[in-house]
Scaffold this motif. Structure first.
Motif, PDB file in Angstrom:
ATOM      1  N   ALA A 147    -106.153  82.710 -25.027  1.00  0.00           N
ATOM      2  CA  ALA A 147    -104.983  83.242 -24.314  1.00  0.00           C
ATOM      3  C   ALA A 147    -103.712  82.870 -25.075  1.00  0.00           C
ATOM      4  O   ALA A 147    -102.876  83.725 -25.378  1.00  0.00           O
ATOM      5  CB  ALA A 147    -104.939  82.687 -22.892  1.00  0.00           C
ATOM      6  N   LEU A 148    -103.587  81.599 -25.441  1.00  0.00           N
ATOM      7  CA  LEU A 148    -102.401  81.159 -26.181  1.00  0.00           C
ATOM      8  C   LEU A 148    -102.360  81.794 -27.560  1.00  0.00           C
ATOM      9  O   LEU A 148    -101.301  82.217 -28.038  1.00  0.00           O
ATOM     10  CB  LEU A 148    -102.395  79.619 -26.290  1.00  0.00           C
ATOM     11  N   LEU A 149    -103.549  81.896 -28.171  1.00  0.00           N
ATOM     12  CA  LEU A 149    -103.610  82.505 -29.499  1.00  0.00           C
ATOM     13  C   LEU A 149    -103.112  83.956 -29.450  1.00  0.00           C
ATOM     14  O   LEU A 149    -102.339  84.401 -30.303  1.00  0.00           O
ATOM     15  CB  LEU A 149    -105.052  82.427 -30.018  1.00  0.00           C
ATOM     16  N   THR A 150    -103.556  84.693 -28.422  1.00  0.00           N
ATOM     17  CA  THR A 150    -103.126  86.091 -28.273  1.00  0.00           C
ATOM     18  C   THR A 150    -101.606  86.142 -28.127  1.00  0.00           C
ATOM     19  O   THR A 150    -100.917  86.956 -28.757  1.00  0.00           O
ATOM     20  CB  THR A 150    -103.776  86.708 -27.009  1.00  0.00           C
ATOM     21  N   ALA A 167    -118.292  85.684 -23.241  1.00  0.00           N
ATOM     22  CA  ALA A 167    -116.899  85.205 -23.248  1.00  0.00           C
ATOM     23  C   ALA A 167    -116.244  85.410 -21.887  1.00  0.00           C
ATOM     24  O   ALA A 167    -115.403  84.611 -21.461  1.00  0.00           O
ATOM     25  CB  ALA A 167    -116.109  85.926 -24.331  1.00  0.00           C
ATOM     26  N   LYS A 168    -116.687  86.486 -21.189  1.00  0.00           N
ATOM     27  CA  LYS A 168    -116.064  86.797 -19.887  1.00  0.00           C
ATOM     28  C   LYS A 168    -116.389  85.756 -18.827  1.00  0.00           C
ATOM     29  O   LYS A 168    -115.766  85.711 -17.784  1.00  0.00           O
ATOM     30  CB  LYS A 168    -116.532  88.181 -19.418  1.00  0.00           C
ATOM     31  N   GLU A 169    -117.405  84.930 -19.104  1.00  0.00           N
ATOM     32  CA  GLU A 169    -117.726  83.843 -18.171  1.00  0.00           C
ATOM     33  C   GLU A 169    -116.680  82.731 -18.279  1.00  0.00           C
ATOM     34  O   GLU A 169    -116.579  81.865 -17.420  1.00  0.00           O
ATOM     35  CB  GLU A 169    -119.099  83.228 -18.509  1.00  0.00           C
ATOM     36  N   PHE A 170    -115.945  82.734 -19.399  1.00  0.00           N
ATOM     37  CA  PHE A 170    -115.003  81.629 -19.651  1.00  0.00           C
ATOM     38  C   PHE A 170    -113.544  82.030 -19.445  1.00  0.00           C
ATOM     39  O   PHE A 170    -112.708  81.207 -19.141  1.00  0.00           O
ATOM     40  CB  PHE A 170    -115.191  81.096 -21.078  1.00  0.00           C
ATOM     41  N   ILE A 171    -113.219  83.315 -19.682  1.00  0.00           N
ATOM     42  CA  ILE A 171    -111.835  83.772 -19.493  1.00  0.00           C
ATOM     43  C   ILE A 171    -111.903  85.250 -19.108  1.00  0.00           C
ATOM     44  O   ILE A 171    -112.764  85.982 -19.617  1.00  0.00           O
ATOM     45  CB  ILE A 171    -110.981  83.534 -20.777  1.00  0.00           C
ATOM     46  N   THR A 172    -110.994  85.677 -18.244  1.00  0.00           N
ATOM     47  CA  THR A 172    -111.135  87.059 -17.766  1.00  0.00           C
ATOM     48  C   THR A 172    -110.500  88.049 -18.742  1.00  0.00           C
ATOM     49  O   THR A 172    -109.476  87.746 -19.360  1.00  0.00           O
ATOM     50  CB  THR A 172    -110.466  87.261 -16.385  1.00  0.00           C
ATOM     51  N   SER A 176    -102.197  90.847 -24.419  1.00  0.00           N
ATOM     52  CA  SER A 176    -102.216  91.649 -25.659  1.00  0.00           C
ATOM     53  C   SER A 176    -101.616  93.038 -25.460  1.00  0.00           C
ATOM     54  O   SER A 176    -101.477  93.796 -26.418  1.00  0.00           O
ATOM     55  CB  SER A 176    -103.653  91.789 -26.176  1.00  0.00           C
ATOM     56  N   ASN A 177    -101.292  93.371 -24.204  1.00  0.00           N
ATOM     57  CA  ASN A 177    -100.740  94.697 -23.868  1.00  0.00           C
ATOM     58  C   ASN A 177    -101.694  95.832 -24.239  1.00  0.00           C
ATOM     59  O   ASN A 177    -101.265  96.932 -24.588  1.00  0.00           O
ATOM     60  CB  ASN A 177     -99.392  94.959 -24.580  1.00  0.00           C
ATOM     61  N   LYS A 178    -102.973  95.559 -24.217  1.00  0.00           N
ATOM     62  CA  LYS A 178    -103.976  96.584 -24.555  1.00  0.00           C
ATOM     63  C   LYS A 178    -105.223  96.315 -23.728  1.00  0.00           C
ATOM     64  O   LYS A 178    -105.511  95.139 -23.467  1.00  0.00           O
ATOM     65  CB  LYS A 178    -104.418  96.436 -26.018  1.00  0.00           C
ATOM     66  N   GLY A 238    -118.532  65.979 -23.370  1.00  0.00           N
ATOM     67  CA  GLY A 238    -118.302  64.542 -23.256  1.00  0.00           C
ATOM     68  C   GLY A 238    -118.700  63.818 -24.525  1.00  0.00           C
ATOM     69  O   GLY A 238    -118.352  62.665 -24.724  1.00  0.00           O
ATOM     70  N   LEU A 239    -119.454  64.526 -25.396  1.00  0.00           N
ATOM     71  CA  LEU A 239    -119.820  63.904 -26.674  1.00  0.00           C
ATOM     72  C   LEU A 239    -118.593  63.887 -27.581  1.00  0.00           C
ATOM     73  O   LEU A 239    -117.674  64.690 -27.409  1.00  0.00           O
ATOM     74  CB  LEU A 239    -120.938  64.702 -27.353  1.00  0.00           C
ATOM     75  N   ILE A 240    -118.630  62.983 -28.531  1.00  0.00           N
ATOM     76  CA  ILE A 240    -117.525  62.887 -29.479  1.00  0.00           C
ATOM     77  C   ILE A 240    -118.031  63.372 -30.827  1.00  0.00           C
ATOM     78  O   ILE A 240    -119.113  62.970 -31.254  1.00  0.00           O
ATOM     79  CB  ILE A 240    -117.059  61.408 -29.650  1.00  0.00           C
ATOM     80  N   GLY A 241    -117.285  64.194 -31.490  1.00  0.00           N
ATOM     81  CA  GLY A 241    -117.707  64.624 -32.822  1.00  0.00           C
ATOM     82  C   GLY A 241    -117.028  65.906 -33.228  1.00  0.00           C
ATOM     83  O   GLY A 241    -116.041  66.342 -32.619  1.00  0.00           O
ATOM     84  N   GLU A 242    -117.602  66.535 -34.269  1.00  0.00           N
ATOM     85  CA  GLU A 242    -117.006  67.732 -34.841  1.00  0.00           C
ATOM     86  C   GLU A 242    -117.477  68.959 -34.076  1.00  0.00           C
ATOM     87  O   GLU A 242    -118.590  68.957 -33.542  1.00  0.00           O
ATOM     88  CB  GLU A 242    -117.448  67.834 -36.305  1.00  0.00           C
ATOM     89  N   GLY A 243    -116.670  69.980 -34.031  1.00  0.00           N
ATOM     90  CA  GLY A 243    -117.087  71.226 -33.402  1.00  0.00           C
ATOM     91  C   GLY A 243    -116.019  71.831 -32.514  1.00  0.00           C
ATOM     92  O   GLY A 243    -116.189  72.930 -31.998  1.00  0.00           O
ATOM     93  N   ARG A 244    -114.913  71.103 -32.355  1.00  0.00           N
ATOM     94  CA  ARG A 244    -113.850  71.614 -31.493  1.00  0.00           C
ATOM     95  C   ARG A 244    -113.091  72.727 -32.208  1.00  0.00           C
ATOM     96  O   ARG A 244    -112.784  72.588 -33.395  1.00  0.00           O
ATOM     97  CB  ARG A 244    -112.883  70.458 -31.202  1.00  0.00           C
ATOM     98  N   MET A 245    -112.800  73.808 -31.474  1.00  0.00           N
ATOM     99  CA  MET A 245    -112.089  74.917 -32.122  1.00  0.00           C
ATOM    100  C   MET A 245    -110.701  74.461 -32.565  1.00  0.00           C
ATOM    101  O   MET A 245    -110.041  73.692 -31.866  1.00  0.00           O
ATOM    102  CB  MET A 245    -111.947  76.105 -31.173  1.00  0.00           C
ATOM    103  N   ALA A 246    -110.268  74.949 -33.718  1.00  0.00           N
ATOM    104  CA  ALA A 246    -108.913  74.658 -34.205  1.00  0.00           C
ATOM    105  C   ALA A 246    -107.914  75.081 -33.131  1.00  0.00           C
ATOM    106  O   ALA A 246    -108.167  76.024 -32.377  1.00  0.00           O
ATOM    107  CB  ALA A 246    -108.656  75.431 -35.488  1.00  0.00           C
ATOM    108  N   GLU A 247    -106.792  74.395 -33.056  1.00  0.00           N
ATOM    109  CA  GLU A 247    -105.766  74.722 -32.054  1.00  0.00           C
ATOM    110  C   GLU A 247    -105.115  76.058 -32.421  1.00  0.00           C
ATOM    111  O   GLU A 247    -104.999  76.397 -33.610  1.00  0.00           O
ATOM    112  CB  GLU A 247    -104.703  73.621 -32.008  1.00  0.00           C
ATOM    113  N   PRO A 248    -104.679  76.823 -31.397  1.00  0.00           N
ATOM    114  CA  PRO A 248    -104.065  78.134 -31.680  1.00  0.00           C
ATOM    115  C   PRO A 248    -102.931  78.062 -32.704  1.00  0.00           C
ATOM    116  O   PRO A 248    -102.821  78.927 -33.575  1.00  0.00           O
ATOM    117  CB  PRO A 248    -103.530  78.560 -30.305  1.00  0.00           C
ATOM    118  N   GLU A 249    -102.111  77.007 -32.650  1.00  0.00           N
ATOM    119  CA  GLU A 249    -100.996  76.895 -33.607  1.00  0.00           C
ATOM    120  C   GLU A 249    -101.534  76.751 -35.031  1.00  0.00           C
ATOM    121  O   GLU A 249    -100.962  77.298 -35.978  1.00  0.00           O
ATOM    122  CB  GLU A 249    -100.114  75.674 -33.293  1.00  0.00           C
TER     123      GLU A 249
END
Ligand code: PMT
Length: 399
Positions: free
Chosen positions: A21-24, A42-47, A55-57, A159-170
């Protein structure tokens, strides 16, 4: 800037879909035309409503707009329309399909039809991220010259710690901006960077070390490499991995090994950035066998390790620039200034362990730069990639 560029933003099934949402919003604000394509997961996570509003589309997710009248969304037209196909978040499942040519939804059909560059921001749990099959799939996608954006390390939804988090929108925006209008202030420059902790062996099973994760040094390596620099990264043992192919990694363990690697590379470097947390002392003797428990006290004699920054500072040539770090817990500015002059730095980056979110381990840092004529500039708490960019800007000014 992606102004006027046509971007397909593919959103797949991951908790990180909320970040799309922020990325858009950021993409639209920058003047890009954004077409969202979602998978059903994806629709299970955001509408779709959220993303179509931003996005105006209308959001697309199936081949059919109106099955009865035969109206459909042409994956071919969409694939040819886009200047960039960005998939963020890119789930392990979608990447597996892309790597192997599966084509069972609109998103994967567009992928096979797209002639534009493809950029992916992976998002998944740490074990999925490191699974051999995911590594193989990412390897295949890299071989096709797709841009795989670095994933963050830290606490994950599981709750696990490690690599795999998506890069921040910025951060994704920075990659896109750099992709469309690359700034290459460090082309033909060689940058030597130290990162991470060192380990000083007590015996074959124990060592002295510190909490450095390497994130700050690696973020600097990525920032310099993205601006065209050839980067030599001398790193202590860390979890992070370099992403940019312009980064040459020398993995070391001890301060002595880091020192030797740096001495070898320094003469050919234009810039040296000393971001490693090097142990100042090491055991005078490393026991050849595991030290057995005996009595209530054990004394270990420590001797000083070589001071890499100090030695490189002595060898510094007029064209070279040295950037140091100061990790302080008291009298911060005073100590940093003194280190800057003792170690012959042109710029020192002060980070304080007293500032929440700054220093070791975190994805963020809060720094004060002390540069030419001891001019002080203080920055707010930011992600380490953003901090790296501030430092890179300051180094560009030094040159
Ligand atoms: O790795 P992260 O978890 O992302 O954390 C980042 C960091 C906190 C480690 C980093 O931002 C940082 O501050 N690194 C320097 C830590 C440190 O050792 O500071 P210092 O004040 O002790 O050393 C001063 C400078 O001399 C540093 O540039 C250091 O790299 C260098 N040094 C120190 C000792 C030594 N034997 N050799 C050196 O080169």
């Amino acid at each position: 800037m992606p102004q006027g560029k046509k971007i397909i933003l593919g959103v797949t099934g991951s908790i990180a879909a909320y970040k799309s949402a922020l990325l858009t919003r950021l993409l639209v604000k920058s003047g890009a035309e954004v077409q969202i394509v979602m998978t059903d997961a994806a629709k299970e996570f955001i509408t779709p409503l959220t993303l179509s509003t931003l996005s105006n589309k209308p959001v697309l997710s199936s081949f059919w707009t109106d099955r009865q009248s035969g109206k459909w969304n042409s994956h071919v037209d969409l694939g040819l329309w886009a200047d960039l196909f960005l998939i963020a978040p890119a789930s392990a499942h979608t990447m597996a399909k892309m790597a192997n040519g599966f084509c069972d939804n609109l998103l994967s059909a567009i992928y096979l039809s797209a002639r534009c560059p493809v950029m992916l921001a992976p998002a998944m749990d740490v074990d999925m991220f490191h699974h051999e099959s995911t590594r193989e799939n990412i390897g295949k996608l890299k071989q096709r010259n797709h841009y795989i954006l670095p994933s963050g390390t830290g606490e994950l939804a599981s709750g696990l710690i490690g690599e795999g988090r998506m890069a921040e929108p910025e951060e994704i925006m920075d990659h896109i901006t750099n992709f469309f209008s690359p700034i290459r202030r460090f082309e033909n420059k060689k940058v030597l960077i130290t990162a991470g902790p060192t380990r000083e062996s007590i015996d074959p099973v124990r060592y002295i070390s510190n909490h450095s994760s390497g994130k700050m040094g690696y973020a600097l390596a990525e920032a310099f490499a993205s601006e065209g620099a050839e980067v030599i990264l001398v790193s202590g043992p860390v979890e992070v991995k370099p992403q940019n192919q312009k980064i040459v990694l020398h993995s070391v363990n001890s301060a002595e090994e880091m020192y030797n690697a740096c001495l070898q590379e320094h003469a050919g470097a234009d810039i040296a950035v000393l971001a490693a947390a090097v142990a100042d002392y090491r055991p005078a003797i490393t026991a050849p066998e595991k030290i057995k428990k005996s009595g209530s006290h054990l004394e270990i004699e420590l001797i000083a390790t070589p001071d890499i920054a100090m030695e490189l500072g002595k060898q510094k040539k007029p064209h070279q620039r040295h950037i140091g770090f100061a990790l302080e817990t008291e009298n911060e500015l005073e100590n940093a200034r003194s280190k800057k002059s003792r170690k012959n730095f042109d710029l020192i980056v002060l980070n304080s362990l007293k500032t929440p979110g700054a220093g070791f381990g975190t994805d963020t840092n809060q720094v004060t730069l002390i540069g030419k004529n001891d001019v002080v500039e203080t920055f707010p708490l930011k992600s380490k990639s953003e901090v790296a960019k501030d430092i890179v800007n300051a180094v560009a000014e030094l040159l």
